[in-house]
Design an enzyme around this catalytic site. Structure first.
Site, PDB file in Angstrom:
ATOM      1  CG  ASN A  38      -0.317  -0.141   2.600  1.00 18.79           C
ATOM      2  OD1 ASN A  38       0.703  -0.942   2.637  1.00 18.79           O
ATOM      3  ND2 ASN A  38      -0.872   0.706   3.705  1.00 18.79           N
ATOM      4  CB  THR A  81       0.254 -12.511   6.130  1.00 22.38           C
ATOM      5  OG1 THR A  81      -0.734 -12.570   4.989  1.00 22.38           O
ATOM      6  CG2 THR A  81       1.664 -12.961   5.429  1.00 22.38           C
ATOM      7  CD  GLU A 108       3.564  -1.934  13.464  1.00 23.68           C
ATOM      8  OE1 GLU A 108       4.417  -2.046  14.553  1.00 23.68           O
ATOM      9  OE2 GLU A 108       2.494  -1.385  13.468  1.00 23.68           O
ATOM     10  CB  CYS A 142      -2.873  -0.315   8.268  1.00 21.34           C
ATOM     11  SG  CYS A 142      -1.423   0.923   8.571  1.00 21.34           S
ATOM     12  CD  GLU A 162       7.404  -1.068  12.045  1.00 19.10           C
ATOM     13  OE1 GLU A 162       6.407  -0.430  11.621  1.00 19.10           O
ATOM     14  OE2 GLU A 162       8.103  -1.704  11.284  1.00 19.10           O
TER      15      GLU A 162
HETATM   16  O1  TXE Z   1      -0.698  -8.346   2.706  1.00 22.00           O
HETATM   17  P1  TXE Z   1       0.074  -9.719   2.868  1.00 22.00           P
HETATM   18  P2  TXE Z   1      -1.315  -7.723   1.499  1.00 22.00           P
HETATM   19  C1  TXE Z   1      -3.963  -5.815   4.983  1.00 22.00           C
HETATM   20  C2  TXE Z   1      -5.086  -5.615   4.006  1.00 22.00           C
HETATM   21  C3  TXE Z   1      -4.853  -6.189   2.715  1.00 22.00           C
HETATM   22  C4  TXE Z   1      -4.284  -7.500   3.493  1.00 22.00           C
HETATM   23  C5  TXE Z   1      -3.368  -8.233   2.497  1.00 22.00           C
HETATM   24  O2  TXE Z   1      -6.331  -6.140   4.995  1.00 22.00           O
HETATM   25  O3  TXE Z   1      -6.102  -6.717   2.225  1.00 22.00           O
HETATM   26  O4  TXE Z   1      -3.507  -7.000   4.485  1.00 22.00           O
HETATM   27  O5  TXE Z   1      -2.635  -7.323   1.986  1.00 22.00           O
HETATM   28  C6  TXE Z   1       4.347 -11.115   2.156  1.00 22.00           C
HETATM   29  N1  TXE Z   1       5.367 -15.531   4.894  1.00 22.00           N
HETATM   30  N2  TXE Z   1      -2.964  -5.065   4.866  1.00 22.00           N
HETATM   31  O6  TXE Z   1      -1.572  -8.866   0.200  1.00 22.00           O
HETATM   32  O7  TXE Z   1      -0.592 -10.821   2.334  1.00 22.00           O
HETATM   33  C7  TXE Z   1       3.711 -10.744   1.000  1.00 22.00           C
HETATM   34  O8  TXE Z   1       4.382 -11.284  -0.351  1.00 22.00           O
HETATM   35  C8  TXE Z   1       6.011 -14.200   4.860  1.00 22.00           C
HETATM   36  C9  TXE Z   1      -2.637  -3.998   5.871  1.00 22.00           C
HETATM   37  O9  TXE Z   1      -0.176  -6.595   1.041  1.00 22.00           O
HETATM   38  O10 TXE Z   1       0.138  -9.769   4.315  1.00 22.00           O
HETATM   39  C10 TXE Z   1       3.962  -9.002   1.044  1.00 22.00           C
HETATM   40  O11 TXE Z   1       5.314  -8.595   0.774  1.00 22.00           O
HETATM   41  N3  TXE Z   1       5.618 -13.424   4.183  1.00 22.00           N
HETATM   42  C11 TXE Z   1      -1.153  -3.507   6.082  1.00 22.00           C
HETATM   43  C12 TXE Z   1       3.679  -8.775   2.566  1.00 22.00           C
HETATM   44  O12 TXE Z   1       3.793 -10.504   3.246  1.00 22.00           O
HETATM   45  C13 TXE Z   1       4.535 -13.395   3.453  1.00 22.00           C
HETATM   46  C14 TXE Z   1      -0.666  -3.075   4.566  1.00 22.00           C
HETATM   47  C15 TXE Z   1       2.446  -8.391   2.926  1.00 22.00           C
HETATM   48  O13 TXE Z   1       1.381  -9.170   2.059  1.00 22.00           O
HETATM   49  C16 TXE Z   1       3.759 -14.634   3.442  1.00 22.00           C
HETATM   50  C17 TXE Z   1      -1.160  -3.752   3.528  1.00 22.00           C
HETATM   51  C18 TXE Z   1       4.290 -15.518   4.248  1.00 22.00           C
HETATM   52  N4  TXE Z   1       3.337 -16.666   4.447  1.00 22.00           N
HETATM   53  C19 TXE Z   1      -2.138  -5.027   3.623  1.00 22.00           C
HETATM   54  N5  TXE Z   1       2.624 -14.230   2.661  1.00 22.00           N
HETATM   55  C20 TXE Z   1      -0.918  -2.495   6.900  1.00 22.00           C
HETATM   56  N6  TXE Z   1      -0.871  -2.794   8.243  1.00 22.00           N
HETATM   57  O14 TXE Z   1      -0.339  -1.501   6.501  1.00 22.00           O
HETATM   58  C21 TXE Z   1       2.636 -13.147   2.165  1.00 22.00           C
HETATM   59  N7  TXE Z   1       4.076 -12.622   2.570  1.00 22.00           N
END
Ligand code: TXE
Length: 480
Positions: A150, A230, A248, A282, A461
């Site tokens: 994001n 995740t 986070e 977020c 953080e």
């Molecule tokens: O997050 P992901 P995404 C939330 C929001 C969004 C959801 C999924 O609800 O719809 O998270 O978003 C890596 N082991 N937020 O797809 O899937 C992945 O490759 C290790 C809130 O971005 O969690 C990416 O680099 N790593 C958030 C990172 O994790 C893994 C901001 C995030 O991916 C993994 C964004 C695994 N098993 C989304 N699977 C905030 N708090 O700001 C995936 N990844």
């Protein structure tokens, strides 16, 4: 077709298996670049480089570490426009937003921690006439930083800057959905003379790259920002390995509007806190609670302003709502709009996809959507949607709105609008949140603790909290 590369041991390399992943431009829906489809082999190569580099980087004078990081920051600033355009193309956000927020903050992150480390001291405790204690703070070793799509470069640097400043070496994994600025950042690191292996960036899918980073015995700490689901997976793997963990995660943040608020400011800032970055932050306030007396007035002013938000090509200056980051995510957000209607919600504005004529005709665009009439405890009001969708609910009393606000499994941030400072402080204390903004939103002082409670994460953080996370402490006790 532009190819981007992993950054391992100071070199730009493809994945060992030679495979590639398609990378799409959200505004057009077209494939525009290829990223390495890396796996555990590439993570291992990165680890070997990082482990070797740690021997010298960890003992390098702090001033020298700081100087190299400041050079990186100034290179980010000198390439601001290119980085902003790259971020906008990769994420779908308006280029003006990337120029105003994402890229300047990436440079600030580097500068803040490059200078903060020069003032990071430890402590000593004198035990009467018996002994003197002092606390050693040592870099941990090779650490893993995993970031989301994001705010790509903003959150990527937010993690790696304190890790590097504290003397660790890093294996970083940006999101496979928005890898571009991390790649451009690796070219900047080479130009700045960052020693080989100090930072290693491995591109690819979460399960194929993120999971091997989390599982790797030699990687002693994981700093993760992303989805709660995740985060759970990462915690399951890291906990029995006793790794340090900073998570986070998601949020479902309440935006609470009392009838004694500064009305015009509450309305205009609420438009931002609802729809900035297409609602993909977020910290967005996706549940708006308005005290009964001003509900109708707020609703009509708010909806009027939302209708005026220009949805369009992220390249255009007047665009306020750009493209949603991916087709999958757009469909996920749209499914929540459908769910809201099934749960009895009334759509006051938005609710649909938007077709943008011209080059963006196949892009991923959703209208900013405002929904009322839902119970506080329905799925739409309990689950993170992470898109341009907010709900409006009215309340009578403080107790009532506190119950609504604290009713979800999340606890990241909250916003409170009232001119009564006693009430504001009372609310701040009672809210389940890591961050509470009073009469403002997303005002950020990088020295402050940043993070959430409940399912919004573990740890903090920001400021010296980040250095505390990326160092280990040894207490040394010397008898007199
Ligand atoms: O997050 P992901 P995404 C939330 C929001 C969004 C959801 C999924 O609800 O719809 O998270 O978003 C890596 N082991 N937020 O797809 O899937 C992945 O490759 C290790 C809130 O971005 O969690 C990416 O680099 N790593 C958030 C990172 O994790 C893994 C901001 C995030 O991916 C993994 C964004 C695994 N098993 C989304 N699977 C905030 N708090 O700001 C995936 N990844």
């Amino acid at each position: 077709m532009k190819k981007i590369f992993n950054y391992i041991d100071g070199k730009l390399v493809s994945a060992k298996n030679g495979d590639w992943i398609d990378n799409f431009e959200p505004a057009t829906g077209e494939k525009y670049s290829l990223i390495p489809d890396s796996n555990a082999e590439d993570v291992e190569a990165a680890f070997i480089a990082a482990e070797k580099a740690f021997k010298s980087w960890s003992v390098r004078p702090v001033q020298e570490r700081s100087d190299i990081m400041l050079k990186i920051a100034s290179l980010i600033e000198s390439k601001q426009q290119d980085l902003a355009e790259a971020e906008s193309i990769d994420n779908g956000k308006p280029v003006d937003l990337a120029n105003a927020v994402d890229i300047p903050r990436a440079s600030s992150n580097m500068k803040f921690f490059a200078t903060g480390i020069l003032h990071y001291a430890s402590e000593s405790h004198q035990l009467n006439e018996v002994a003197i204690n002092y606390t050693l703070r040592k870099p941990i070793g090779v650490v893993g930083c995993i970031s989301p799509w994001n705010l790509p470069l903003y959150l990527f640097t937010w993690k790696i800057a304190p890790a590097l400043a504290a003397g660790n070496t890093v294996i970083a994994k940006p999101s496979e959905i928005t890898p571009m600025t991390a790649f451009l950042f690796s070219e900047i690191c080479i130009e700045a003379g960052l020693p080989n292996g100090v930072l290693n960036i491995v591109h690819g899918y979460g399960p194929k790259v993120g999971a091997p980073i989390t599982e790797h015995k030699g990687i002693k700490a994981i700093s993760f920002t992303g989805g709660t689901k995740t985060g759970e997976q990462i915690a399951k793997v890291a906990a029995p390995m006793f790794k340090k963990l900073s998570l986070e995660l998601g949020g479902k943040n309440p935006n609470i509007i009392f009838d004694d608020c500064n009305f015009n400011k509450a309305v205009s800032v609420s438009v931002l806190s609802s729809f900035a970055n297409q609602g993909q932050i977020c910290l967005c306030g996706s549940r708006i609670f308005i005290q009964e007396k001003i509900y109708e007035k707020f609703k009509s002013e708010f909806v009027k302003k939302v209708k005026k938000l220009t949805i369009g090509d992220p390249k255009n200056k007047e665009t306020k709502i750009g493209a949603i980051v991916s087709k999958d995510h757009m469909e996920k957000v749209k499914s929540y709009i459908d769910l809201a209607q099934q749960e009895g919600g009334i759509i006051l504005t938005g609710g649909g996809n938007r077709t943008i004529e011209g080059r963006c005709k196949d892009g991923y665009f959703l209208e900013p959507t405002v929904i009322e009439g839902l119970p506080y405890d329905c799925r739409t009001n309990q689950e993170e949607i992470f898109g341009p969708v907010v709900t409006l609910n009215s309340f009578k009393t403080e107790e009532e709105v506190l119950m609504y606000a604290n009713s979800t499994k999340y606890g990241l941030s909250s916003t409170v609008w009232t001119e009564n400072i006693t009430k504001a402080n009372r609310m701040a204390k009672a809210l389940d949140a890591g961050i509470v903004w009073i009469n403002c939103w997303l005002v950020r002082d990088l020295r402050t603790p940043f993070g959430g409670v409940k399912h919004s994460g573990v740890g903090r953080e920001g400021g010296f909290n980040a250095f505390n996370f990326f160092t280990e402490q040894t207490n040394v006790c010397i008898s007199y």
